[in-house]
Design an enzyme around this catalytic site. Structure first.
Site, PDB file in Angstrom:
ATOM      1  N   ARG A 166       0.865  -1.196   0.000  1.00 43.16           N
ATOM      2  CA  ARG A 166       0.000   0.000   0.000  1.00 43.16           C
ATOM      3  C   ARG A 166       0.893   1.235   0.000  1.00 43.16           C
ATOM      4  O   ARG A 166       0.625   2.207  -0.682  1.00 43.16           O
ATOM      5  CB  ARG A 166      -0.924  -0.016   1.206  1.00 43.16           C
ATOM      6  CG  ARG A 166      -2.176  -0.908   1.032  1.00 43.16           C
ATOM      7  CD  ARG A 166      -1.872  -2.355   0.652  1.00 43.16           C
ATOM      8  NE  ARG A 166      -3.042  -3.185   0.552  1.00 43.16           N
ATOM      9  CZ  ARG A 166      -3.561  -3.914   1.550  1.00 43.16           C
ATOM     10  NH1 ARG A 166      -2.966  -3.965   2.727  1.00 43.16           N
ATOM     11  NH2 ARG A 166      -4.644  -4.627   1.365  1.00 43.16           N
ATOM     12  N   ASP A 195       0.082  -7.435  -3.138  1.00 42.40           N
ATOM     13  CA  ASP A 195      -1.322  -7.215  -2.794  1.00 42.40           C
ATOM     14  C   ASP A 195      -2.004  -6.573  -3.995  1.00 42.40           C
ATOM     15  O   ASP A 195      -1.395  -6.434  -5.058  1.00 42.40           O
ATOM     16  CB  ASP A 195      -1.444  -6.339  -1.531  1.00 42.40           C
ATOM     17  CG  ASP A 195      -2.635  -6.746  -0.680  1.00 42.40           C
ATOM     18  OD1 ASP A 195      -3.756  -6.731  -1.208  1.00 42.40           O
ATOM     19  OD2 ASP A 195      -2.447  -7.094   0.502  1.00 42.40           O
ATOM     20  N   HIS A 268      -6.616 -10.884  -3.010  1.00 43.06           N
ATOM     21  CA  HIS A 268      -5.617  -9.805  -2.944  1.00 43.06           C
ATOM     22  C   HIS A 268      -4.676  -9.853  -4.148  1.00 43.06           C
ATOM     23  O   HIS A 268      -3.483  -9.575  -4.034  1.00 43.06           O
ATOM     24  CB  HIS A 268      -4.830  -9.869  -1.633  1.00 43.06           C
ATOM     25  CG  HIS A 268      -5.607  -9.353  -0.450  1.00 43.06           C
ATOM     26  ND1 HIS A 268      -5.781  -8.014  -0.181  1.00 43.06           N
ATOM     27  CD2 HIS A 268      -6.298 -10.011   0.511  1.00 43.06           C
ATOM     28  CE1 HIS A 268      -6.527  -7.856   0.911  1.00 43.06           C
ATOM     29  NE2 HIS A 268      -6.863  -9.060   1.346  1.00 43.06           N
ATOM     30  N   GLU A 335      -9.214 -13.047   2.953  1.00 40.48           N
ATOM     31  CA  GLU A 335     -10.203 -12.213   2.268  1.00 40.48           C
ATOM     32  C   GLU A 335     -10.364 -12.551   0.784  1.00 40.48           C
ATOM     33  O   GLU A 335     -10.303 -11.685  -0.068  1.00 40.48           O
ATOM     34  CB  GLU A 335      -9.815 -10.738   2.409  1.00 40.48           C
ATOM     35  CG  GLU A 335      -9.833 -10.261   3.838  1.00 40.48           C
ATOM     36  CD  GLU A 335      -9.588  -8.768   3.966  1.00 40.48           C
ATOM     37  OE1 GLU A 335     -10.219  -8.166   4.854  1.00 40.48           O
ATOM     38  OE2 GLU A 335      -8.779  -8.212   3.226  1.00 40.48           O
ATOM     39  N   TRP A 401      -5.736 -13.681  12.493  1.00 44.95           N
ATOM     40  CA  TRP A 401      -6.050 -12.258  12.698  1.00 44.95           C
ATOM     41  C   TRP A 401      -7.460 -12.092  13.249  1.00 44.95           C
ATOM     42  O   TRP A 401      -7.937 -10.977  13.412  1.00 44.95           O
ATOM     43  CB  TRP A 401      -5.797 -11.446  11.437  1.00 44.95           C
ATOM     44  CG  TRP A 401      -6.624 -11.747  10.212  1.00 44.95           C
ATOM     45  CD1 TRP A 401      -6.444 -12.779   9.347  1.00 44.95           C
ATOM     46  CD2 TRP A 401      -7.721 -10.986   9.689  1.00 44.95           C
ATOM     47  NE1 TRP A 401      -7.364 -12.722   8.335  1.00 44.95           N
ATOM     48  CE2 TRP A 401      -8.157 -11.627   8.509  1.00 44.95           C
ATOM     49  CE3 TRP A 401      -8.371  -9.819  10.102  1.00 44.95           C
ATOM     50  CZ2 TRP A 401      -9.217 -11.150   7.743  1.00 44.95           C
ATOM     51  CZ3 TRP A 401      -9.437  -9.338   9.328  1.00 44.95           C
ATOM     52  CH2 TRP A 401      -9.837 -10.005   8.168  1.00 44.95           C
ATOM     53  N   TYR A 426      -3.377  -5.064  15.744  1.00 52.60           N
ATOM     54  CA  TYR A 426      -3.291  -4.330  14.482  1.00 52.60           C
ATOM     55  C   TYR A 426      -2.807  -2.910  14.774  1.00 52.60           C
ATOM     56  O   TYR A 426      -3.546  -2.097  15.300  1.00 52.60           O
ATOM     57  CB  TYR A 426      -4.646  -4.358  13.749  1.00 52.60           C
ATOM     58  CG  TYR A 426      -4.729  -5.528  12.805  1.00 52.60           C
ATOM     59  CD1 TYR A 426      -4.227  -6.767  13.192  1.00 52.60           C
ATOM     60  CD2 TYR A 426      -5.248  -5.408  11.521  1.00 52.60           C
ATOM     61  CE1 TYR A 426      -4.260  -7.852  12.332  1.00 52.60           C
ATOM     62  CE2 TYR A 426      -5.287  -6.495  10.660  1.00 52.60           C
ATOM     63  CZ  TYR A 426      -4.788  -7.706  11.065  1.00 52.60           C
ATOM     64  OH  TYR A 426      -4.814  -8.771  10.218  1.00 52.60           O
ATOM     65  N   PHE A 427      -1.577  -2.665  14.434  1.00 56.00           N
ATOM     66  CA  PHE A 427      -1.001  -1.355  14.746  1.00 56.00           C
ATOM     67  C   PHE A 427      -1.374  -0.323  13.678  1.00 56.00           C
ATOM     68  O   PHE A 427      -0.887   0.800  13.698  1.00 56.00           O
ATOM     69  CB  PHE A 427       0.513  -1.460  14.920  1.00 56.00           C
ATOM     70  CG  PHE A 427       0.950  -2.213  16.165  1.00 56.00           C
ATOM     71  CD1 PHE A 427       0.026  -2.703  17.079  1.00 56.00           C
ATOM     72  CD2 PHE A 427       2.303  -2.423  16.435  1.00 56.00           C
ATOM     73  CE1 PHE A 427       0.428  -3.396  18.225  1.00 56.00           C
ATOM     74  CE2 PHE A 427       2.722  -3.100  17.574  1.00 56.00           C
ATOM     75  CZ  PHE A 427       1.777  -3.589  18.471  1.00 56.00           C
ATOM     76  N   ASP A 428      -2.240  -0.744  12.741  1.00 53.05           N
ATOM     77  CA  ASP A 428      -2.778   0.248  11.802  1.00 53.05           C
ATOM     78  C   ASP A 428      -4.036   0.898  12.374  1.00 53.05           C
ATOM     79  O   ASP A 428      -4.596   1.800  11.777  1.00 53.05           O
ATOM     80  CB  ASP A 428      -3.076  -0.385  10.429  1.00 53.05           C
ATOM     81  CG  ASP A 428      -4.086  -1.532  10.487  1.00 53.05           C
ATOM     82  OD1 ASP A 428      -4.453  -1.993  11.593  1.00 53.05           O
ATOM     83  OD2 ASP A 428      -4.500  -1.981   9.400  1.00 53.05           O
ATOM     84  N   TRP A 477      -0.338  -2.711   8.450  1.00 49.89           N
ATOM     85  CA  TRP A 477      -0.865  -2.463   7.105  1.00 49.89           C
ATOM     86  C   TRP A 477      -0.756  -0.975   6.841  1.00 49.89           C
ATOM     87  O   TRP A 477      -1.095  -0.162   7.704  1.00 49.89           O
ATOM     88  CB  TRP A 477      -2.320  -2.925   7.024  1.00 49.89           C
ATOM     89  CG  TRP A 477      -2.520  -4.367   7.406  1.00 49.89           C
ATOM     90  CD1 TRP A 477      -2.994  -4.838   8.597  1.00 49.89           C
ATOM     91  CD2 TRP A 477      -2.250  -5.521   6.593  1.00 49.89           C
ATOM     92  NE1 TRP A 477      -3.036  -6.214   8.568  1.00 49.89           N
ATOM     93  CE2 TRP A 477      -2.590  -6.653   7.342  1.00 49.89           C
ATOM     94  CE3 TRP A 477      -1.752  -5.691   5.296  1.00 49.89           C
ATOM     95  CZ2 TRP A 477      -2.451  -7.956   6.865  1.00 49.89           C
ATOM     96  CZ3 TRP A 477      -1.622  -6.980   4.804  1.00 49.89           C
ATOM     97  CH2 TRP A 477      -1.965  -8.098   5.585  1.00 49.89           C
ATOM     98  N   GLU A 479      -2.021   1.278   4.474  1.00 52.92           N
ATOM     99  CA  GLU A 479      -2.913   2.135   3.685  1.00 52.92           C
ATOM    100  C   GLU A 479      -2.739   3.599   4.067  1.00 52.92           C
ATOM    101  O   GLU A 479      -2.717   4.483   3.205  1.00 52.92           O
ATOM    102  CB  GLU A 479      -4.374   1.740   3.923  1.00 52.92           C
ATOM    103  CG  GLU A 479      -4.812   0.440   3.268  1.00 52.92           C
ATOM    104  CD  GLU A 479      -4.661  -0.774   4.184  1.00 52.92           C
ATOM    105  OE1 GLU A 479      -3.827  -0.741   5.105  1.00 52.92           O
ATOM    106  OE2 GLU A 479      -5.393  -1.760   3.970  1.00 52.92           O
TER     107      GLU A 479
HETATM  108  C1  TNX Z   1      -7.442  -6.814   6.274  1.00 47.18           C
HETATM  109  S1  TNX Z   1      -5.953  -8.786   7.918  1.00 47.18           S
HETATM  110  C2  TNX Z   1      -6.386  -7.277   5.501  1.00 47.18           C
HETATM  111  C3  TNX Z   1      -5.471  -6.295   4.895  1.00 47.18           C
HETATM  112  C4  TNX Z   1      -5.851  -4.877   5.220  1.00 47.18           C
HETATM  113  C5  TNX Z   1      -6.257  -4.799   6.665  1.00 47.18           C
HETATM  114  C6  TNX Z   1      -6.544  -3.421   7.175  1.00 47.18           C
HETATM  115  C7  TNX Z   1      -5.667  -9.329   6.489  1.00 47.18           C
HETATM  116  C8  TNX Z   1      -5.031 -10.613   6.439  1.00 47.18           C
HETATM  117  N1  TNX Z   1      -6.048  -8.592   5.408  1.00 47.18           N
HETATM  118  O1  TNX Z   1      -5.401  -6.496   3.508  1.00 47.18           O
HETATM  119  O2  TNX Z   1      -4.755  -4.061   4.979  1.00 47.18           O
HETATM  120  O3  TNX Z   1      -7.427  -5.592   6.838  1.00 47.18           O
HETATM  121  O4  TNX Z   1      -6.652  -3.435   8.589  1.00 47.18           O
END
Ligand code: TNX
Length: 544
Positions: A166, A195, A268, A335, A401, A426-428, A477, A479
């Protein structure tokens, strides 16, 4: 007057500087004691003596001492150290005294400091503890308290992840990140390399992954839910060359850090299908590399189960597997939106022909295929917990996660689990509720929540399955992290808190004492590194 002042300053600068107390070390060691009043003096005459096994770590230590206190220590292999007088810092490989992996002992007494370990990591951690006993100023001489430390980690897997897709970061920052890991006694860097928004590693067998897949036309400005969406109209991208990757691996190896690459499939994958639309469920469509975030279920980013797709996957996973010495390989698996496979006649026919149950079965099919390609290269597979939608070999490691539920399910199915729950790892996510705080993913993960996180669910302890939890990892992450300074703002001090969760025995964790050490010893360290950090961590707590 002027001369007197200079003379005074000169004298002061030669007085040994009192070093840090052993009770300031972070993460807190398992056992430590001050053993006497007489300090050990380290000065320009001190020699680093090392067993051959620790030649690289001796050079590493010398560099760190020079950087931190300005002393230029001598280096001497133990086999040639007979004549060494004055003080020494000795790195000993000792398979007898050291009974655990990654363990070290550190003894400072008389004129000498001795670090014993049996593997690379143990020595690295002994070095980190020693550095925390030195001052943070440039000195001519420093006093290390007489101490004895016996130390080893609670968990075998102590990881930090970084998404370089990202946003991408220069190799110099990747190295700095690895230094942050080493300081905190982490042992694994999870490098998220591909990604929807780009491919970030050189691939020779399918070059369009770089010429097309590594570049996006522009990038979303602001939060992805903002309406209307705005873009910056600036081409963005790049990739790490194989030479750069090798350089980073060498750098990490000296510091005892294993790098696990991640190539995320079968979802992804938008950057892949932008480069090779023939691997998508709509081969006739022209796709572009994604320019926005949160694409799950919104845009086509899954691979189609075509023969050419599997040939591609085998070739590319082999190419990347050959580059990384790690025995682990992360194949993503998160995802994967099922709607594209549902809508695609070819995928539906494939599901039928292969007698797969449904789209979940197809997801598992992809994971199994790639796992078998990786097995050809002797790699153990790690995947996000969604890979457990199907039955996989027990050796497959689950990176969870989700929450405790997923961990309990995975362990009961005899899979090892790495905990990286969104809450609090999640440190984002935001670390304050200040509306003016810098943009982040919604969610609220404070430093105290991280510190109080317990990786082993109570239910697994009761079932005697706690050993399936091999450790934990924080995910970063990016973004909303467009610069190294923003990454640092998001990881510090939460990463410091996590280091103690992973290292220190649970009974010895104490948040008040952690905060004291953070303020007196670790934050000054962030400052000498020139690192950014979140300053308001005392105001924003889990309760608020
Ligand atoms: C989910 S957690 C994702 C990432 C995103 C993140 C944002 C995971 C394995 N996939 O692609 O960046 O949420 O929090």
């Amino acid at each position: 007057m002027h001369h007197l002042l200079i003379l005074l300053l000169l004298i002061v600068s030669y007085l040994p500087v009192r070093a840090q107390s052993i009770s300031n070390v972070t993460p807190k060691p398992v056992e430590f004691a001050q053993t006497g009043k007489e300090a050990v003096v380290v000065n320009g005459n001190t020699t680093i003596v090392y067993d051959a096994f620790y030649a690289d770590q001796a050079v590493y230590l010398k560099g760190l001492v020079k950087e931190q206190v300005g002393l230029d220590l001598q280096l001497q292999a133990a086999s040639q150290s007979k004549g060494v007088k004055d003080g020494t810092i000795t790195l000993v490989q000792d398979e007898k005294a050291i009974t655990k992996d990654e363990m070290y002992t550190l003894v400072a007494a008389g004129k000498d400091i001795t670090i014993r370990a049996k593997d690379t990591r143990g020595a690295v951690y002994g070095i980190q503890t020693l550095l925390q006993l030195l001052s943070l100023q440039q000195v001519k001489s420093v006093q290390v308290p007489a101490v004895s430390v016996t130390d080893y980690p609670r968990f075998a897997y102590r990881g930090m992840h970084l998404d370089v897709v990202r946003h991408m970061f220069p190799v110099s920052f990747i190295k700095k990140y690895i230094d942050y890991l080493a300081f905190h006694k982490f042992n694994t860097f999870h490098w998220h390399l591909t990604d929807d928004q780009g491919w970030r590693i050189q691939i020779d067998s399918y070059q369009k992954l770089n010429s097309i897949g590594s570049w996006r036309k522009e990038t979303l400005i602001g939060h992805f839910k903002d309406q209307p969406a705005r873009y910056d109209n600036t081409r963005y991208g790049g990739f790490y060359t194989k030479e750069e990757v090798r350089e980073v691996i060498r750098y990490a190896t000296v510091r005892g850090i294993e790098i696990i690459p991640e190539i995320d499939i079968p979802g992804h994958s938008r950057a892949t299908i932008a480069a090779y639309p023939e691997f998508s469920t709509k081969p006739d469509t022209t796709w572009n590399v994604a320019t926005t975030w949160g694409m799950y279920n919104r845009q086509n980013n899954v691979l189609a189960p075509r023969p050419e797709t599997f040939k591609f996957l085998r070739t590319v996973f082999h190419e990347v597997a050959e580059l990384f010495p790690s025995k682990y390989f992360h194949l993503g698996g998160d995802e994967t939106s099922k709607m594209w496979w549902k809508a695609d006649p070819y995928s539906q026919k494939f599901i039928k022909d292969q007698k797969l149950k449904d789209e979940k079965g197809l997801q598992t099919y992809f994971i199994e295929q790639v796992a078998s390609y990786l097995a050809e290269k002797n790699k153990t597979v790690i995947g996000w917990h969604e890979i457990l939608e199907g039955e996989l070999p027990k050796s497959t490691i689950v990176m969870n996660w989700g929450g405790e539920k997923e961990a309990i399910a995975a362990a009961n199915r005899k899979h090892k689990v790495i905990m990286s729950p969104g809450k609090p790892l999640y440190f984002d996510h935001y670390q304050s509720k200040d509306p003016n705080d810098s943009l982040a993913i919604h969610g609220y993960n404070t430093v105290d929540a991280v510190y109080n996180f317990e990786p082993v669910p109570e239910a697994l302890r009761k079932q005697n399955l706690d050993s399936y939890i091999i450790g934990a990892q924080a995910n970063v992450w990016t973004e909303y992290m467009g610069s190294p300074a923003k990454v640092e703002y998001m990881i510090f001090p939460r990463m410091t808190a996590l280091s103690e969760v992973l290292w220190t025995p649970k009974e010895q964790r104490n948040y008040a004492d952690f905060k004291r050490r953070l303020k007196t010893a670790v934050i000054p360290r962030y400052k000498t590194w020139g690192s950014n950090y979140f300053r308001n961590f005392e105001k924003w707590t889990a309760e608020k």
